[in-house]
Write an enzyme that holds these catalytic residues in place. Sequence first.
Site, short mmCIF file in Angstrom:
data_model
loop_
_atom_site.label_atom_id
_atom_site.label_comp_id
_atom_site.label_asym_id
_atom_site.label_seq_id
_atom_site.Cartn_x
_atom_site.Cartn_y
_atom_site.Cartn_z
CD GLU A 41 -2.71 1.11 2.60
OE1 GLU A 41 -3.64 1.92 2.71
OE2 GLU A 41 -2.47 0.23 3.46
CE LYS A 108 -7.46 1.37 3.05
NZ LYS A 108 -6.24 1.58 3.88
CB CYS A 142 -4.74 -1.88 3.85
SG CYS A 142 -3.99 -2.11 5.49
#
Length: 256
Positions: A41, A108, A142
Amino acid sequence: MLLAALQMRSRPSDVAANLDRLDRAAGEAAAGGARLLVTPELGLVGYGTGPDLPLLAEPPDGSLVESVATIARRHSLGIVAGFAERDGDAVYNSALFVAGDSRTVYRKSHLYGPYEKRWFRAAPPSAQLFRHEGLNFGLLICYDIEFPENVRRLAKAGADAVLVPTALPAGGSGDFIAAHMIAVRAFENQVFVAYVDNCGRDGDFAYAGLTRIAAPDGAILAAPSGRDEALLFAPIVPETYARSRAENTYLSDLKA
Protein backbone atom coordinates in the site's frame (compact mmCIF):
# COMPACT_ATOMS: atom_id res chain seq x y z
CA MET A 1 0.70 -18.56 -13.20
CA LEU A 2 3.44 -17.67 -10.74
CA LEU A 3 2.77 -14.65 -8.53
CA ALA A 4 5.49 -12.66 -6.76
CA ALA A 5 4.88 -10.48 -3.68
CA LEU A 6 7.36 -7.88 -2.45
CA GLN A 7 7.28 -7.19 1.29
CA MET A 8 8.91 -3.76 1.06
CA ARG A 9 10.37 -1.06 3.26
CA SER A 10 9.18 2.09 1.47
CA ARG A 11 10.99 5.40 1.89
CA PRO A 12 8.63 8.26 2.75
CA SER A 13 8.54 10.95 0.04
CA ASP A 14 11.46 9.34 -1.84
CA VAL A 15 9.74 8.28 -5.04
CA ALA A 16 13.01 7.73 -6.91
CA ALA A 17 14.27 5.28 -4.27
CA ASN A 18 10.97 3.42 -4.20
CA LEU A 19 10.91 3.12 -7.99
CA ASP A 20 14.47 1.81 -7.92
CA ARG A 21 13.44 -0.82 -5.35
CA LEU A 22 10.47 -1.77 -7.52
CA ASP A 23 12.71 -2.09 -10.57
CA ARG A 24 15.13 -4.42 -8.77
CA ALA A 25 12.29 -6.54 -7.39
CA ALA A 26 10.66 -6.77 -10.82
CA GLY A 27 13.93 -8.07 -12.23
CA GLU A 28 14.19 -10.68 -9.48
CA ALA A 29 10.55 -11.66 -9.87
CA ALA A 30 10.85 -12.08 -13.64
CA ALA A 31 14.07 -14.09 -13.25
CA GLY A 32 12.19 -16.39 -10.87
CA GLY A 33 9.46 -17.00 -13.44
CA ALA A 34 6.75 -14.70 -12.02
CA ARG A 35 4.25 -13.10 -14.39
CA LEU A 36 2.81 -10.66 -11.85
CA LEU A 37 4.45 -8.70 -9.00
CA VAL A 38 2.36 -7.22 -6.16
CA THR A 39 3.77 -4.52 -3.85
CA PRO A 40 2.50 -2.77 -0.68
CA GLU A 41 0.00 0.00 0.00
CA LEU A 42 1.31 3.43 -1.06
CA GLY A 43 4.67 1.78 -1.68
CA LEU A 44 5.63 4.24 -4.41
CA VAL A 45 5.34 7.29 -2.16
CA GLY A 46 5.56 5.87 1.38
CA TYR A 47 2.52 5.37 3.60
CA GLY A 48 3.91 7.63 6.33
CA THR A 49 4.58 10.56 4.00
CA GLY A 50 1.83 12.67 5.61
CA PRO A 51 1.76 16.29 4.35
CA ASP A 52 3.70 15.33 1.24
CA LEU A 53 0.95 12.96 0.06
CA PRO A 54 -1.06 15.67 -1.76
CA LEU A 55 2.15 17.00 -3.28
CA LEU A 56 3.17 13.57 -4.61
CA ALA A 57 -0.30 12.59 -5.81
CA GLU A 58 -0.56 12.13 -9.58
CA PRO A 59 -3.29 11.16 -12.04
CA PRO A 60 -3.19 7.72 -13.70
CA ASP A 61 -1.65 9.26 -16.82
CA GLY A 62 1.11 11.02 -14.87
CA SER A 63 4.85 10.45 -14.88
CA LEU A 64 4.81 8.13 -11.84
CA VAL A 65 2.46 5.63 -13.45
CA GLU A 66 4.44 5.84 -16.68
CA SER A 67 7.59 4.99 -14.72
CA VAL A 68 5.89 1.86 -13.37
CA ALA A 69 4.74 0.97 -16.88
CA THR A 70 8.32 1.31 -18.12
CA ILE A 71 9.54 -1.07 -15.40
CA ALA A 72 6.80 -3.56 -16.27
CA ARG A 73 7.76 -3.48 -19.95
CA ARG A 74 11.46 -3.79 -19.17
CA HIS A 75 10.91 -7.00 -17.22
CA SER A 76 7.95 -8.33 -19.25
CA LEU A 77 5.57 -8.83 -16.33
CA GLY A 78 2.55 -7.20 -14.72
CA ILE A 79 2.92 -4.97 -11.65
CA VAL A 80 0.50 -3.91 -8.91
CA ALA A 81 1.76 -0.86 -7.01
CA GLY A 82 0.24 1.52 -4.46
CA PHE A 83 0.29 5.27 -5.04
CA ALA A 84 -1.46 8.51 -4.14
CA GLU A 85 -3.85 9.30 -6.99
CA ARG A 86 -5.02 12.81 -7.81
CA ASP A 87 -8.35 13.47 -9.49
CA GLY A 88 -8.98 17.21 -9.53
CA ASP A 89 -9.05 18.36 -5.90
CA ALA A 90 -9.47 14.81 -4.56
CA VAL A 91 -6.62 12.52 -3.51
CA TYR A 92 -7.22 8.76 -3.30
CA ASN A 93 -5.27 5.92 -1.74
CA SER A 94 -5.01 3.84 -4.91
CA ALA A 95 -3.50 0.69 -6.39
CA LEU A 96 -2.38 0.48 -9.98
CA PHE A 97 -2.13 -2.57 -12.23
CA VAL A 98 -0.04 -2.19 -15.36
CA ALA A 99 1.09 -4.73 -17.96
CA GLY A 100 1.97 -3.68 -21.49
CA ASP A 101 -0.73 -1.24 -22.59
CA SER A 102 -3.22 -2.45 -19.95
CA ARG A 103 -3.87 -0.28 -16.91
CA THR A 104 -6.38 -0.55 -14.07
CA VAL A 105 -6.68 1.70 -11.01
CA TYR A 106 -8.54 0.82 -7.82
CA ARG A 107 -9.35 3.41 -5.13
CA LYS A 108 -9.55 2.37 -1.47
CA SER A 109 -13.13 2.47 -0.20
CA HIS A 110 -12.61 1.93 3.55
CA LEU A 111 -10.15 4.39 5.06
CA TYR A 112 -8.52 3.41 8.34
CA GLY A 113 -8.20 5.91 11.19
CA PRO A 114 -7.84 9.69 11.28
CA TYR A 115 -4.56 9.70 9.36
CA GLU A 116 -6.02 8.23 6.19
CA LYS A 117 -9.26 10.19 6.55
CA ARG A 118 -7.26 13.40 6.74
CA TRP A 119 -5.30 12.87 3.54
CA PHE A 120 -7.57 10.80 1.32
CA ARG A 121 -11.11 10.68 0.00
CA ALA A 122 -12.92 7.35 0.29
CA ALA A 123 -14.16 5.87 -2.98
CA PRO A 124 -17.45 4.00 -3.30
CA PRO A 125 -17.03 0.21 -2.91
CA SER A 126 -16.51 -1.43 -6.28
CA ALA A 127 -15.63 -4.72 -7.94
CA GLN A 128 -12.50 -3.65 -9.79
CA LEU A 129 -11.20 -6.56 -11.86
CA PHE A 130 -8.49 -7.00 -14.44
CA ARG A 131 -7.51 -9.98 -16.56
CA HIS A 132 -3.91 -11.14 -16.78
CA GLU A 133 -2.38 -14.39 -18.03
CA GLY A 134 -5.84 -15.89 -18.46
CA LEU A 135 -6.98 -15.21 -14.86
CA ASN A 136 -9.31 -12.65 -13.27
CA PHE A 137 -7.80 -10.57 -10.47
CA GLY A 138 -9.63 -8.28 -8.07
CA LEU A 139 -8.08 -5.39 -6.16
CA LEU A 140 -8.57 -4.21 -2.58
CA ILE A 141 -6.34 -2.17 -0.27
CA CYS A 142 -5.51 -3.09 3.34
CA TYR A 143 -8.51 -2.27 5.59
CA ASP A 144 -10.90 -3.08 2.73
CA ILE A 145 -10.34 -6.80 3.22
CA GLU A 146 -11.42 -6.66 6.86
CA PHE A 147 -14.99 -6.15 5.59
CA PRO A 148 -16.10 -9.53 4.20
CA GLU A 149 -18.55 -7.90 1.80
CA ASN A 150 -15.67 -6.50 -0.27
CA VAL A 151 -14.09 -9.88 -0.98
CA ARG A 152 -17.47 -11.49 -1.58
CA ARG A 153 -18.30 -8.79 -4.14
CA LEU A 154 -15.15 -9.61 -6.09
CA ALA A 155 -15.71 -13.37 -5.84
CA LYS A 156 -19.27 -13.01 -7.16
CA ALA A 157 -17.90 -10.87 -10.02
CA GLY A 158 -15.64 -13.75 -11.05
CA ALA A 159 -12.29 -13.06 -9.41
CA ASP A 160 -9.88 -15.99 -9.25
CA ALA A 161 -7.61 -14.07 -6.88
CA VAL A 162 -7.82 -10.91 -4.76
CA LEU A 163 -4.68 -8.79 -4.52
CA VAL A 164 -4.36 -6.59 -1.45
CA PRO A 165 -1.52 -4.07 -1.09
CA THR A 166 -1.42 -3.27 2.63
CA ALA A 167 0.29 -1.32 5.38
CA LEU A 168 -0.64 -3.55 8.31
CA PRO A 169 0.51 -1.94 11.58
CA ALA A 170 2.65 -3.83 14.05
CA GLY A 171 0.74 -5.13 17.08
CA GLY A 172 -1.69 -7.75 18.28
CA SER A 173 -4.57 -6.91 15.95
CA GLY A 174 -2.26 -6.97 12.93
CA ASP A 175 -0.91 -10.36 13.95
CA PHE A 176 -4.46 -11.72 14.25
CA ILE A 177 -5.49 -10.39 10.83
CA ALA A 178 -2.49 -11.97 9.10
CA ALA A 179 -2.68 -15.24 11.03
CA HIS A 180 -6.43 -15.85 10.69
CA MET A 181 -8.46 -13.41 8.62
CA ILE A 182 -6.57 -13.69 5.33
CA ALA A 183 -6.93 -17.47 5.15
CA VAL A 184 -10.62 -17.23 6.13
CA ARG A 185 -11.33 -14.66 3.41
CA ALA A 186 -9.74 -17.00 0.86
CA PHE A 187 -11.62 -20.05 2.14
CA GLU A 188 -15.07 -18.50 2.50
CA ASN A 189 -14.90 -17.16 -1.08
CA GLN A 190 -12.83 -19.96 -2.67
CA VAL A 191 -10.32 -17.48 -4.13
CA PHE A 192 -6.62 -16.83 -3.74
CA VAL A 193 -5.72 -13.85 -1.56
CA ALA A 194 -2.36 -12.09 -1.79
CA TYR A 195 -2.01 -9.73 1.17
CA VAL A 196 1.24 -7.81 0.62
CA ASP A 197 2.60 -5.79 3.53
CA ASN A 198 4.99 -2.95 4.15
CA CYS A 199 7.74 -3.62 6.69
CA GLY A 200 10.03 -1.69 9.03
CA ARG A 201 9.23 1.93 9.82
CA ASP A 202 7.95 4.70 7.57
CA GLY A 203 7.57 8.12 9.17
CA ASP A 204 5.53 7.65 12.36
CA PHE A 205 4.37 4.14 11.46
CA ALA A 206 5.73 0.67 12.22
CA TYR A 207 4.53 -2.22 10.09
CA ALA A 208 3.87 -5.83 10.93
CA GLY A 209 5.74 -7.30 7.95
CA LEU A 210 3.24 -10.15 7.70
CA THR A 211 2.67 -10.75 4.01
CA ARG A 212 0.49 -13.79 3.31
CA ILE A 213 -0.60 -15.55 0.12
CA ALA A 214 -3.53 -17.86 0.81
CA ALA A 215 -5.15 -20.52 -1.38
CA PRO A 216 -8.89 -21.19 -1.80
CA ASP A 217 -8.70 -24.06 0.70
CA GLY A 218 -7.22 -21.71 3.33
CA ALA A 219 -3.66 -23.00 3.04
CA ILE A 220 -0.87 -20.43 3.26
CA LEU A 221 1.18 -20.72 0.09
CA ALA A 222 3.79 -18.12 1.00
CA ALA A 223 4.85 -16.11 4.05
CA PRO A 224 8.15 -14.46 4.98
CA SER A 225 10.51 -16.13 7.42
CA GLY A 226 10.94 -12.80 9.24
CA ARG A 227 9.47 -9.31 9.21
CA ASP A 228 12.01 -7.58 6.98
CA GLU A 229 12.02 -7.19 3.22
CA ALA A 230 11.29 -10.37 1.28
CA LEU A 231 10.30 -11.44 -2.21
CA LEU A 232 7.82 -14.32 -2.08
CA PHE A 233 6.48 -16.57 -4.83
CA ALA A 234 3.28 -18.60 -5.06
CA PRO A 235 1.55 -20.49 -7.91
CA ILE A 236 -1.94 -19.24 -8.75
CA VAL A 237 -3.58 -22.28 -10.37
CA PRO A 238 -7.35 -22.33 -9.75
CA GLU A 239 -7.92 -25.82 -11.18
CA THR A 240 -5.72 -27.27 -8.43
CA TYR A 241 -8.50 -26.39 -5.96
CA ALA A 242 -11.48 -27.85 -7.83
CA ARG A 243 -12.11 -30.29 -4.98
CA SER A 244 -12.16 -27.47 -2.43
CA ARG A 245 -14.70 -25.55 -4.53
CA ALA A 246 -16.84 -28.67 -4.88
CA GLU A 247 -16.85 -29.25 -1.12
CA ASN A 248 -17.27 -25.61 -0.05
CA THR A 249 -20.07 -24.24 -2.20
CA TYR A 250 -20.57 -20.93 -0.44
CA LEU A 251 -21.05 -18.78 -3.54
CA SER A 252 -23.58 -21.05 -5.23
CA ASP A 253 -25.49 -21.62 -1.97
CA LEU A 254 -25.54 -17.95 -0.95
CA LYS A 255 -29.01 -16.55 -0.36
CA ALA A 256 -29.05 -12.83 -1.10
